[in-house]
Enzyme design. Sequence first.
Site, PDB file in Angstrom:
ATOM      1  N   GLY A  49       0.843  -1.686  -0.279  1.00  0.00           N
ATOM      2  CA  GLY A  49       0.079   0.445  -0.143  1.00  0.00           C
ATOM      3  C   GLY A  49       0.666   1.438  -0.173  1.00  0.00           C
ATOM      4  N   SER A  51       3.194   3.411   2.628  1.00  0.00           N
ATOM      5  CA  SER A  51       4.060   2.974   3.639  1.00  0.00           C
ATOM      6  C   SER A  51       3.166   4.263   4.569  1.00  0.00           C
ATOM      7  CB  SER A  51       5.089   2.644   3.758  1.00  0.00           C
ATOM      8  OG  SER A  51       5.537   3.543   2.629  1.00  0.00           O
ATOM      9  N   CYS A  81       6.614  -4.934   0.707  1.00  0.00           N
ATOM     10  CA  CYS A  81       6.316  -4.036   0.096  1.00  0.00           C
ATOM     11  C   CYS A  81       5.730  -3.049   0.996  1.00  0.00           C
ATOM     12  CB  CYS A  81       5.411  -4.020  -1.173  1.00  0.00           C
ATOM     13  SG  CYS A  81       5.940  -3.099  -1.809  1.00  0.00           S
ATOM     14  N   ARG A 108      13.077   3.313  -0.784  1.00  0.00           N
ATOM     15  CA  ARG A 108      11.489   3.071  -1.315  1.00  0.00           C
ATOM     16  C   ARG A 108      11.585   3.213  -2.313  1.00  0.00           C
ATOM     17  NH1 ARG A 108       7.673   7.115   1.310  1.00  0.00           N
ATOM     18  NH2 ARG A 108       5.803   5.980  -0.180  1.00  0.00           N
ATOM     19  N   ILE A 135       6.059  -3.916  -7.244  1.00  0.00           N
ATOM     20  CA  ILE A 135       4.440  -2.624  -7.448  1.00  0.00           C
ATOM     21  C   ILE A 135       5.170  -1.023  -7.425  1.00  0.00           C
ATOM     22  CG2 ILE A 135       2.240  -1.390  -7.843  1.00  0.00           C
ATOM     23  CD1 ILE A 135       1.090  -4.679  -7.190  1.00  0.00           C
ATOM     24  N   ARG A 136       5.785  -0.688  -8.005  1.00  0.00           N
ATOM     25  CA  ARG A 136       6.189   0.303  -7.161  1.00  0.00           C
ATOM     26  C   ARG A 136       7.124   0.048  -5.916  1.00  0.00           C
ATOM     27  NH1 ARG A 136       6.586   4.896  -9.220  1.00  0.00           N
ATOM     28  NH2 ARG A 136       5.667   5.860  -7.022  1.00  0.00           N
ATOM     29  N   HIS A 171       5.126  -9.075  -3.693  1.00  0.00           N
ATOM     30  CA  HIS A 171       3.515  -9.587  -3.871  1.00  0.00           C
ATOM     31  C   HIS A 171       3.370 -11.224  -3.429  1.00  0.00           C
ATOM     32  CE1 HIS A 171       1.943  -5.015  -2.659  1.00  0.00           C
ATOM     33  NE2 HIS A 171       3.173  -4.827  -3.508  1.00  0.00           N
ATOM     34  N   GLU A 173       1.513 -12.433  -2.154  1.00  0.00           N
ATOM     35  CA  GLU A 173      -0.093 -13.003  -1.996  1.00  0.00           C
ATOM     36  C   GLU A 173      -0.992 -12.538  -3.101  1.00  0.00           C
ATOM     37  OE1 GLU A 173       1.475  -9.993  -1.020  1.00  0.00           O
ATOM     38  OE2 GLU A 173       0.249  -8.037  -1.344  1.00  0.00           O
TER      39      GLU A 173
END
Length: 192
Positions: A49, A51, A81, A108, A135-136, A171, A173
């Site tokens: 998400g 942070s 992440c 980051r 993702i980023r 990720h 998940e």
Amino acid sequence: MMNRIAVLAVQGAFIEHEKKLDRLGVPCLELRQRSDLNRDFAGLILPGGESTVQGKLLQDLGMLNPLRERIRSGLPVLATCAGLILLAEHLCNDEHVWFGTLPVTVRRNAYGRQLGSFHTEAQFAGLGRVPMTFIRAPYVETVGSGVEILATVEDTIVAVRSGRQTGLSFHPELDSDNRIHECFLRECTAPV
Ligand code: GLN
């Protein structure tokens, strides 16, 4: 029945972790407010998400300090992440420190704009090759003593473990492979 796993659910991609736990037959508990911490749980998942938003919410909701204490006392944590950013002792391109329990320096948005999001497969300690969706994503720039490097992608560190804290840039998940969650669940039931 296996103990519940808590999933931090203040912001970000927590539903995907809950679906994964559900598929593995493990009950989960959403952590949304401080009183949720009074319920019983055997491990903690910190989802992806944003942070900074997650960290500020944790602080405002009065959850940051009590959760930090639980992590320091050995609560197993799987951080993906943004979760890895929350655990890091240092961020090299951000002044914040949130939990600060994992002795690593994290960068980051480390893969730049072009490579902001990508999918690959790489060797993961003890598991063989696993799919990895970024993702980023942050990566781990340096590790402190006692930190085990579990995976690297093109010379960048993307998975680490220190004690019972596991931090991932990617990720798991979002992929159908369950091995990383299964490993974490074994850790949650292992005697201290
Ligand atoms: N870029 C986000 C951050 O810095 C992390 C991205 C993610 O969790 N997918 O907080």
